[in-house]
Design a protein around this motif. Structure first.
Motif, PDB file in Angstrom:
ATOM      1  N   LEU B 456       1.301  -0.984   0.158  1.00 36.82           N
ATOM      2  CA  LEU B 456      -0.013   0.089   0.382  1.00 36.82           C
ATOM      3  C   LEU B 456       0.920   1.567  -0.134  1.00 36.82           C
ATOM      4  O   LEU B 456       2.171   1.154   0.749  1.00 36.82           O
ATOM      5  CB  LEU B 456      -1.258   0.112   1.139  1.00 36.82           C
ATOM      6  N   PHE B 457       0.322   2.509  -0.829  1.00 34.22           N
ATOM      7  CA  PHE B 457       0.996   3.572  -0.959  1.00 34.22           C
ATOM      8  C   PHE B 457       0.326   4.497   0.209  1.00 34.22           C
ATOM      9  O   PHE B 457      -1.131   4.285   0.258  1.00 34.22           O
ATOM     10  CB  PHE B 457       1.341   4.082  -2.426  1.00 34.22           C
ATOM     11  N   ASP B 458       1.200   5.445   1.117  1.00 39.31           N
ATOM     12  CA  ASP B 458       0.796   6.436   2.093  1.00 39.31           C
ATOM     13  C   ASP B 458      -0.687   6.077   2.189  1.00 39.31           C
ATOM     14  O   ASP B 458      -1.652   7.283   2.468  1.00 39.31           O
ATOM     15  CB  ASP B 458       0.357   7.666  -0.029  1.00 39.31           C
ATOM     16  N   GLY B 459      -1.021   5.727   2.822  1.00 34.51           N
ATOM     17  CA  GLY B 459      -0.655   5.427   3.822  1.00 34.51           C
ATOM     18  C   GLY B 459      -0.984   4.372   5.075  1.00 34.51           C
ATOM     19  O   GLY B 459       0.610   3.890   4.978  1.00 34.51           O
ATOM     20  N   TRP B 460      -1.649   3.819   6.057  1.00 36.92           N
ATOM     21  CA  TRP B 460      -1.382   2.976   6.573  1.00 36.92           C
ATOM     22  C   TRP B 460      -1.759   1.766   6.460  1.00 36.92           C
ATOM     23  O   TRP B 460      -2.787   1.299   6.500  1.00 36.92           O
ATOM     24  CB  TRP B 460      -1.478   3.624   8.338  1.00 36.92           C
ATOM     25  N   PRO B 461      -1.160   0.514   7.044  1.00 35.22           N
ATOM     26  CA  PRO B 461      -1.219  -0.893   7.041  1.00 35.22           C
ATOM     27  C   PRO B 461      -2.599  -1.417   8.104  1.00 35.22           C
ATOM     28  O   PRO B 461      -3.376  -2.168   7.239  1.00 35.22           O
ATOM     29  CB  PRO B 461      -0.228  -1.959   7.478  1.00 35.22           C
ATOM     30  N   THR B 462      -2.693  -0.729   9.031  1.00 36.13           N
ATOM     31  CA  THR B 462      -4.022  -1.227  10.234  1.00 36.13           C
ATOM     32  C   THR B 462      -5.351  -0.639   8.811  1.00 36.13           C
ATOM     33  O   THR B 462      -5.635   0.240   7.885  1.00 36.13           O
ATOM     34  CB  THR B 462      -4.307  -0.019  11.454  1.00 36.13           C
ATOM     35  N   GLY B 463      -6.326  -1.684   9.437  1.00 39.15           N
ATOM     36  CA  GLY B 463      -7.512  -1.479   8.486  1.00 39.15           C
ATOM     37  C   GLY B 463      -7.724  -1.997   6.903  1.00 39.15           C
ATOM     38  O   GLY B 463      -6.389  -2.192   6.371  1.00 39.15           O
ATOM     39  N   VAL B 464      -8.402  -3.689   7.687  1.00 42.08           N
ATOM     40  CA  VAL B 464      -8.047  -4.170   6.249  1.00 42.08           C
ATOM     41  C   VAL B 464      -9.854  -4.342   5.565  1.00 42.08           C
ATOM     42  O   VAL B 464     -10.660  -4.253   5.981  1.00 42.08           O
ATOM     43  CB  VAL B 464      -7.812  -5.511   6.587  1.00 42.08           C
ATOM     44  N   GLU B 465      -9.774  -3.099   4.186  1.00 41.27           N
ATOM     45  CA  GLU B 465     -11.075  -3.351   3.622  1.00 41.27           C
ATOM     46  C   GLU B 465     -11.374  -5.074   3.246  1.00 41.27           C
ATOM     47  O   GLU B 465     -10.624  -6.065   2.731  1.00 41.27           O
ATOM     48  CB  GLU B 465     -11.107  -3.144   2.154  1.00 41.27           C
ATOM     49  N   VAL B 466     -12.681  -5.265   3.748  1.00 45.80           N
ATOM     50  CA  VAL B 466     -12.934  -6.503   3.084  1.00 45.80           C
ATOM     51  C   VAL B 466     -14.203  -6.789   1.273  1.00 45.80           C
ATOM     52  O   VAL B 466     -15.746  -5.922   1.661  1.00 45.80           O
ATOM     53  CB  VAL B 466     -13.956  -7.255   3.891  1.00 45.80           C
ATOM     54  N   ASN B 467     -13.209  -7.751   0.777  1.00 45.56           N
ATOM     55  CA  ASN B 467     -13.819  -6.775  -0.772  1.00 45.56           C
ATOM     56  C   ASN B 467     -13.075  -7.630  -1.949  1.00 45.56           C
ATOM     57  O   ASN B 467     -13.247  -8.821  -0.707  1.00 45.56           O
ATOM     58  CB  ASN B 467     -13.812  -5.597  -1.616  1.00 45.56           C
ATOM     59  N   TYR B 468     -13.567  -7.657  -2.617  1.00 47.46           N
ATOM     60  CA  TYR B 468     -13.128  -8.326  -3.809  1.00 47.46           C
ATOM     61  C   TYR B 468     -11.466  -8.938  -3.861  1.00 47.46           C
ATOM     62  O   TYR B 468     -11.038 -10.102  -4.520  1.00 47.46           O
ATOM     63  CB  TYR B 468     -13.712  -7.710  -5.258  1.00 47.46           C
ATOM     64  N   ALA B 469     -10.911  -7.206  -4.200  1.00 46.85           N
ATOM     65  CA  ALA B 469      -9.292  -7.132  -4.388  1.00 46.85           C
ATOM     66  C   ALA B 469      -8.534  -7.847  -3.355  1.00 46.85           C
ATOM     67  O   ALA B 469      -7.266  -7.590  -3.503  1.00 46.85           O
ATOM     68  CB  ALA B 469      -8.877  -6.174  -5.452  1.00 46.85           C
ATOM     69  N   MET B 470      -9.301  -7.408  -1.977  1.00 47.78           N
ATOM     70  CA  MET B 470      -8.012  -7.532  -0.744  1.00 47.78           C
ATOM     71  C   MET B 470      -7.053  -8.807  -0.686  1.00 47.78           C
ATOM     72  O   MET B 470      -8.161  -9.466  -1.083  1.00 47.78           O
ATOM     73  CB  MET B 470      -9.001  -7.550   0.278  1.00 47.78           C
ATOM     74  N   VAL B 471      -5.978  -8.808  -0.114  1.00 49.30           N
ATOM     75  CA  VAL B 471      -5.317 -10.271   0.085  1.00 49.30           C
ATOM     76  C   VAL B 471      -5.024  -9.366   1.140  1.00 49.30           C
ATOM     77  O   VAL B 471      -3.770  -8.728   1.411  1.00 49.30           O
ATOM     78  CB  VAL B 471      -4.595 -10.164  -0.764  1.00 49.30           C
ATOM     79  N   HIS B 472      -5.509 -10.411   2.150  1.00 52.40           N
ATOM     80  CA  HIS B 472      -5.212 -10.765   3.836  1.00 52.40           C
ATOM     81  C   HIS B 472      -3.652 -12.183   4.225  1.00 52.40           C
ATOM     82  O   HIS B 472      -4.929 -13.458   4.151  1.00 52.40           O
ATOM     83  CB  HIS B 472      -6.194 -10.678   4.572  1.00 52.40           C
ATOM     84  N   GLY B 473      -2.717 -12.579   3.771  1.00 52.40           N
ATOM     85  CA  GLY B 473      -1.782 -13.304   3.187  1.00 52.40           C
ATOM     86  C   GLY B 473      -1.018 -12.646   2.841  1.00 52.40           C
ATOM     87  O   GLY B 473      -0.465 -11.886   3.242  1.00 52.40           O
ATOM     88  N   GLY B 474       0.374 -14.224   2.693  1.00 55.19           N
ATOM     89  CA  GLY B 474       1.419 -12.878   2.506  1.00 55.19           C
ATOM     90  C   GLY B 474       2.634 -14.713   2.468  1.00 55.19           C
ATOM     91  O   GLY B 474       1.972 -15.473   3.911  1.00 55.19           O
TER      92      GLY B 474
END
Lengths: 532, 532
Positions: B456-474
């Motif tokens: 992510l650019f120019d924001g902060w990682p906390t706050g995870v959107e729940v949508n189609y494009a989100m990846v909460h993984g790694g």
């Protein structure tokens, strides 16, 4: 006896590490022609840990540039490999036939399957859905907080280790489905060639190496090593630069690799296709109308390629009666006419004989094929037992690699159901059914879905189409990862992972995620598929 | 001190096994209000192996009927769960706030996220791409052999075990993302509730149980257990009827579950989201123009929810200079004003303090937040070190769960690059960049793609959107399976596997694969996506 190297092949006995031929310093092995017993030159010396290190270092070095290539560039690269294999076709067919003992027609078909597979992945790359491009546009006015712009695509995992299989010297080996799908995904590949066909491996390895060079790709995109499984194979799977593994082989070999990968400081996925006895269900109506025909056709599938297929029909399940009697009689008669055919290696032949002998202690012999004249040959065997015995013995579910099958006679549909519930995970499940059997088949299907990756009706499991819908996979122990297929378009997914981009400036987005969609790819925008 | 049960909740302290409340016979635990130190009634007694057995038996029994439901029926079921949670919202918010010490506004938002997540999967089910329907029609005239008709769809894996997370008592717990995606896939779910919020778990468990009954689904579709991880948790993961696991928690907990699952006679996938320090890269241009603003905003992200987020920014990386000095000064000042806030449990608070003390031995303290009045509180901490020290010490990459972060000062871009190459797999990687930084960012991006699931650019990682494009993984160790996401639409794929149907009579095909495509789903026919 020792044969000279055929002029046409010019084999060197060397590994290919990032484009450079390297002679191993370990144990020398020779391929053997299982049909003649002839030892085939040249010697292939096993590689060691330093060769694994060199191949993995080159693969890791190649990865950034290789994955940055366009899908079109990779498609052309796969097509170049296919063209190179076709150009060397005569030498490859001659050598693979000699090394495998398989008929020329079969090997010729396998060349076509291998090149077709490479071209399928070229088409998959160009179609572009493999990117899994997703865009959820920003909603600056959303309450209570604005929604950021989030986009997703798939990227390759990293260098992949591929283990060549004994039974498909081309289609599941150096340039086989695992290699083709990993290269398509953007992963460099390090292959451990199978000892049964080192010459074929060298020829195909050169076809890939030449395509790497001609396509201007980094040399480390591909390497070919020789070595033993527990030593070099383990070193390869545990190398920290390797990020995934493709394997086709035995259950013991597959589970050993899975365990080695799980013990790594960074565990990695292993796609091991291991063992399957591919149950065939003969339903009453089908047996009543064509029991004898089914028996004959069954033996043709059972004995094809000496039964050395992952999808060989090793288990037949039916309810006792006149139809099954007709099936068994026809199968026994057909089997009696089946010639002894060579097996791939003496080791495979020995394991086959041991397995058949063990099965003979627990089940009744129905009949055998013609006796073998040489040691390295398959003396096809068909056994029968009743369902009660089958349900009591786990050993009766062990895969015997080669033409051996067990007919399980059930008292009734309920007992057949108990057998179904009891079988392990399989690559395939086959049903022979007439329309009068549809209710029974409908009852059976949900369980078969949980037991197998492919369900087929009124055919035989041998013969795997390479296309978009194929699943060559299945629940454990058929494979180590039932969520994947090793054959067909979706095999590429095994080597990809999703990454998402939140508020990434347009100038920095990968082209598959830019607003203009220059290649008109399918993408999911705000939840809807579109090519806009 | 002991509080009485609030009238509104009517908590019973019981587990919910296939719709039936069951009182455990093991160790009694009480939730604790970390903000007040108050012990919350009632007692929840741990379950044992017999409860695991009962829940898994019910789940296995429910599976055939549950997976046979239509996608529409499961969508309505998920919506019914969401409606039941909303109906019990006041009690849930009161109890979850008391059990977590988190502010009411945060918990209220989490209720919305949880119901939104359930409704997202209802939409995913109705859209239908999750079926991954593929049809390769027969080609009876193909030479040398006819092509059979082959069709593919996805089916659910089987009963899924879900482990509730401490830090999201709703969105990653009993009816959280793992449960919602598994239920959507057609998998019954057995949840082990987290000890930190048993009352919230019971309330939400009832919302699901009531929806199961109202929807006419088999009772075993859902169960909720309480128990300790090594004992009941291991029993759950190793139960042969469980076919996949969703977990959010510590690295030690996650790796233990992965190891237990791998040791099973039939290994199963474990989706463990474990640890991440979420590096933030401050590029020169951004630092020069807004170093102080970034410092202030960083502290807001760092201290939110006492820093108890998987995506908390635990590492900041920048090149030394006036811009970084301004960032550090502003961050230190903002931190000095940050109030001490409660942590989720005394155990988490103790681990946090231990981690901060250990980090203080290897890095220089920049500043701390306001001191805590109670023991179970977060005394936010910010440290700094130079890149050379960071590169030498693995311990500096250990996740400290809570508001603690480390600023790594690099001499130059090359040293920053060495730091990037050295970091482990992460859930997120953040870049702050001005247009003047785009070349540097372009160089950085390919490595960040290999290190993180979300950039992510120019924001902060906390706050995870729940949508189609989100990846909460790694990549590992952020998760045990980088090929998946635990948040967003694609989370459903974790619980599905492909099955293919070869020459299956039309009358027996699942409706998503029939020629008429009654629901006008997207399908891939002969390689092309179409709704025909």
């Amino acid at each position: 006896m020792t044969a000279t190297i055929p002029e046409t092949t010019g084999l060197t006995g060397q590994m290919l590490i990032a484009g450079t031929p390297v002679r191993g310093t370990g144990t020398p092995i020779h391929a053997l022609n299982p049909a003649t017993g002839e030892t085939l030159e040249p010697a292939y010396h096993y590689g060691d840990a330093s060769n694994v290190d060199a191949a993995c270092a080159a693969a890791a070095e190649a990865f950034p540039a290789y994955r940055a290539t366009t899908a079109e560039a990779r498609a052309q690269f796969l097509e170049a490999i296919a063209a190179n294999i076709e150009a060397a076709k005569d030498a490859i067919i001659a050598r693979a036939t000699a090394e495998s003992g398989l008929p020329t027609a079969r090997i010729t078909g396998e060349v076509g399957r291998t090149t077709g597979q490479l071209r399928l992945f070229a088409a998959v790359l160009r179609e572009g859905s493999w990117n899994h491009a997703v865009i959820d546009p920003a909603q600056p006015d959303r309450q209570p907080a604005p929604r950021p712009d989030i986009r997703q695509r798939s990227i390759p995992l990293g260098p992949v280790a591929v283990f060549g299989a004994s039974n498909f010297p081309l289609a599941f080996s150096v340039a086989g489905g695992d290699t083709a799908s990993a290269l398509a995904a953007g992963c460099p590949v390090v292959v451990k060639g199978h000892d049964a066909h080192p010459g074929t491996s060298e020829l195909v390895g050169r076809a890939i190496t030449d395509a790497v060079a001609a396509s201007g790709l980094p040399a480390g995109t591909f390497s070919l090593l020789f070595g033993d499984g527990p030593d070099l194979g383990t070193a390869l799977v545990t190398d920290p630069r390797i990020k995934a593994v493709g394997f086709t082989g035995s259950r013991s070999g597959g589970t050993a690799l899975v365990a080695a990968a799980a013990r790594r400081p960074e565990p990695i996925p292993v796609y091991a296709e291991m063992s399957s006895i591919n149950p065939v269900f003969l339903l009453d109506g089908a047996l009543a109308t064509r029991g004898a025909d089914l028996g004959k056709a069954f033996v043709a599938s059972l004995t094809m390629g000496s039964g050395q297929f992952c999808t060989n029909p090793g288990l037949v399940i039916a309810v006792d009666g006149a139809g099954l009697d007709a099936f068994v009689t026809a199968a026994r008669d057909a089997l009696a006419d089946a010639p002894a055919t060579p097996m791939l290696t003496p080791g495979i032949a020995t394991n086959y004989t041991t397995g058949v002998d063990a099965l003979g202690k627990h089940a009744e012999l129905v009949g055998r094929g013609q006796a073998a004249e040489t040691e390295c040959a398959c003396h096809a065997a068909l056994f029968t037992t009743d369902a009660a015995t089958f349900l009591k013995s786990e050993a009766l579910q062990d895969e015997i690699f080669g033409a051996s099958s067990l007919i399980v006679r059930c008292k009734d549909a309920a007992e057949m159901r108990a057998v179904v519930d009891n079988i392990e995970g399989q690559l395939t499940a086959t049903v022979h059914a007439d329309e009068s059997d549809f209710d029974a088949a409908r009852d059976l299907l949900p369980t078969l879905e949980l037991k197998a990756g492919r369900i087929l009706f009124d055919g035989w499991p041998t013969g795997v189409e390479v296309n978009y819908a194929m699943v060559h996979g299945g629940p454990y122990p058929a494979t180590s990862d039932s969520r994947s297929t090793s054959v067909g378009a979706r095999a590429i997914e095994r080597f990809l992972r999703p990454v998402c981009y939140q508020d990434v400036p347009k100038a920095l987005l990968p082209s598959v995620l830019t607003d203009d969609n220059p290649d008109q790819l399918w993408r999911r925008i705000d939840g809807q598929l579109t090519r806009d």
